[in-house]
Design a protein around this motif. Sequence first.
Motif, PDB file in Angstrom:
ATOM      1  N   UNK A  75      24.058   6.189  -9.316  1.00  0.00           N
ATOM      2  CA  UNK A  75      23.731   7.600  -8.710  1.00  0.00           C
ATOM      3  C   UNK A  75      24.994   8.274  -8.183  1.00  0.00           C
ATOM      4  N   UNK A  76      25.920   7.541  -7.681  1.00  0.00           N
ATOM      5  CA  UNK A  76      27.438   8.084  -7.378  1.00  0.00           C
ATOM      6  C   UNK A  76      28.093   8.470  -8.646  1.00  0.00           C
ATOM      7  N   UNK A  77      28.070   7.648  -9.385  1.00  0.00           N
ATOM      8  CA  UNK A  77      28.598   8.116 -10.765  1.00  0.00           C
ATOM      9  C   UNK A  77      28.085   8.952 -11.479  1.00  0.00           C
ATOM     10  N   UNK A  84      36.021   3.797 -14.352  1.00  0.00           N
ATOM     11  CA  UNK A  84      35.068   5.194 -13.706  1.00  0.00           C
ATOM     12  C   UNK A  84      36.113   6.334 -13.755  1.00  0.00           C
ATOM     13  N   UNK A  85      37.325   6.039 -13.234  1.00  0.00           N
ATOM     14  CA  UNK A  85      37.938   7.248 -13.131  1.00  0.00           C
ATOM     15  C   UNK A  85      38.487   7.622 -14.534  1.00  0.00           C
ATOM     16  N   UNK A 100      18.311  11.099  -8.374  1.00  0.00           N
ATOM     17  CA  UNK A 100      19.734  11.500  -7.941  1.00  0.00           C
ATOM     18  C   UNK A 100      20.155  12.762  -8.972  1.00  0.00           C
ATOM     19  N   UNK A 118      35.382   9.623 -16.188  1.00  0.00           N
ATOM     20  CA  UNK A 118      35.349  11.022 -15.434  1.00  0.00           C
ATOM     21  C   UNK A 118      36.379  12.121 -15.834  1.00  0.00           C
ATOM     22  N   UNK A 175      26.480  11.645 -10.309  1.00  0.00           N
ATOM     23  CA  UNK A 175      26.898  13.039  -9.471  1.00  0.00           C
ATOM     24  C   UNK A 175      28.053  13.457  -9.827  1.00  0.00           C
ATOM     25  N   UNK A 176      29.133  12.673 -10.022  1.00  0.00           N
ATOM     26  CA  UNK A 176      30.377  12.771 -10.329  1.00  0.00           C
ATOM     27  C   UNK A 176      30.524  13.506 -11.670  1.00  0.00           C
ATOM     28  N   UNK A 185      28.185   1.404 -16.096  1.00  0.00           N
ATOM     29  CA  UNK A 185      29.396   1.429 -15.264  1.00  0.00           C
ATOM     30  C   UNK A 185      29.221   0.223 -14.064  1.00  0.00           C
ATOM     31  N   UNK A 236      23.282   2.171  -6.296  1.00  0.00           N
ATOM     32  CA  UNK A 236      24.061   3.348  -5.714  1.00  0.00           C
ATOM     33  C   UNK A 236      25.137   3.617  -6.551  1.00  0.00           C
ATOM     34  N   UNK A 237      25.883   2.836  -7.354  1.00  0.00           N
ATOM     35  CA  UNK A 237      26.906   2.882  -8.152  1.00  0.00           C
ATOM     36  C   UNK A 237      26.586   3.913  -9.283  1.00  0.00           C
ATOM     37  N   UNK A 239      29.037  16.729 -12.313  1.00  0.00           N
ATOM     38  CA  UNK A 239      29.728  17.707 -11.941  1.00  0.00           C
ATOM     39  C   UNK A 239      30.945  18.145 -12.819  1.00  0.00           C
TER      40      UNK A 239
END
Lengths: 279, 279
Positions: free
Chosen positions: A230-232, A193-194, A254, A197, A234-235, A218, A227-228, A238
């Motif tokens: 959607x959060x991924x 993930x990191x 999301x 991103x 969003x980041x 992911x 949940x994973x 951005x």
Amino acid sequence: MKTILKGSESEVVINTEGPVVIIGESINPTRRKKLVSTLSERNFEVVYDLATSQIEAGADVLDVNVGFPGVDDAKLLPETVMAIQEKYDVPLCIDSPNPYAIEAALKVINGKCLINSVNGEEKSLDAILPLAKEHNAVVIGLVMDDNGITHDPEQRLRIAEKILNRAVKIGICEEDVVIDPLAMAVSAVPDAGAVTLETIRLVSTRLGLNITMGASNISFGLPIRGVLNSSFMAMAIMNGLSCPITNPVLVTSAIRATDLLLGRDDYAMRYIEHYKSRL
Amino acid sequence: MKTILKGSESEVVINTEGPVVIIGESINPTRRKKLVSTLSERNFEVVYDLATSQIEAGADVLDVNVGFPGVDDAKLLPETVMAIQEKYDVPLCIDSPNPYAIEAALKVINGKCLINSVNGEEKSLDAILPLAKEHNAVVIGLVMDDNGITHDPEQRLRIAEKILNRAVKIGICEEDVVIDPLAMAVSAVPDAGAVTLETIRLVSTRLGLNITMGASNISFGLPIRGVLNSSFMAMAIMNGLSCPITNPVLVTSAIRATDLLLGRDDYAMRYIEHYKSRL
């Protein structure tokens, strides 16, 4: 930067400044037995169902992948493209590892499509980039090369640059190269993930290109994947993701929320419109 | 940077590198009639229920706000703090606009708490910072001042710097200042999300402090608030939010997902542990 895709008459603008353009991932045989069995009989009803449900859920573009064991996708991919174009005027993203299938599909495409994908391997660059140039298509550049997959974001950036430079060299416009930073499962690669991103941030700030991603990988192998994802999402948005390849039925909420939170949805109009369509 | 909070025996470390520390927001009378009516009779059963449910859902710290019309919170806040401390050994975040209530609560606190909050107004700095110093508390600095609320992230950063400098000047350690970048409703202020996210990034990169936020405000007045709150949480955490004040019952999943995606949860242990606790 703006990348323009076209159907027969429709036009979709992918803008690095947003709002996000959604490429629907669901016309893909992976874990869809019914799609495989119907496609095998040249029956496109399931394809139509998937196209309709994705467009209704917010897809702006449809990815089309018909690869499954035993298929001749150099025949089936153009046939599926033609079947979809008969009923829908939405830009397509033709998705195959087989350059012959890509070429065959490009010959029947209306408008300006996405090719999914070229990568940094010499073999891939040589096979795909001339096709993109000849058929005036936008090409997705996946950041892997002859050395395989690197987990260093700076190296991934360098592969993106290489693909861009090679594309520009044969006359493809910069805006017609969209980068895929490569998302892998965090269950298999803990820093996946990191790394992805940070790759998105680097490609966005240094190259300024539009960015896509197979965003659902992911969460593979983990519970409550929504949940994973959607959060991924969003980041990643951005950081510069502008046109994810994803399941709009699951993540459009999301995506609309993220655009709104980033100040790209005046008066929350798109957010509320999507919400109403879900009632 | 590490900020240490303490209960009687417990310790919670807020680390700018993560993982995220969750401050439970729910012991707060806003829209909780039953909490108001029971607190009015010095009955703490609803407080206990809210404490238990938040801790079970993942809260590391509990915010305690007992402000409602007609209350003497300089009496009720310390009484509530004592009641909670009788049953739970979790660090507290004492939350009141009334310096007398803050002072009265600090006198009965076990361990090392958070004060919510000081802001850049001279009156607030003069009243709250000496209390934080005297009682060895961590102080939350809210980025507004005598000029009100600015929508310029650079100005918000300057207010954060001012609060930090004033705190350090009277002998408070840098790590005992936590910044609240101020989240407002995007339904009222369209660029509220973008401004807050950029303020978080600036405070994180320039000052390196821990960052908190009343994270649920952002979605006020809009439908499906959970999607907005989760997406905002993910982006804010990536930019440097380290200890949100939020409802753990609703957003711990999104927070655990975000930590995992940022490579802060080896083998997905915390993510899966939280998932199992929800079954």
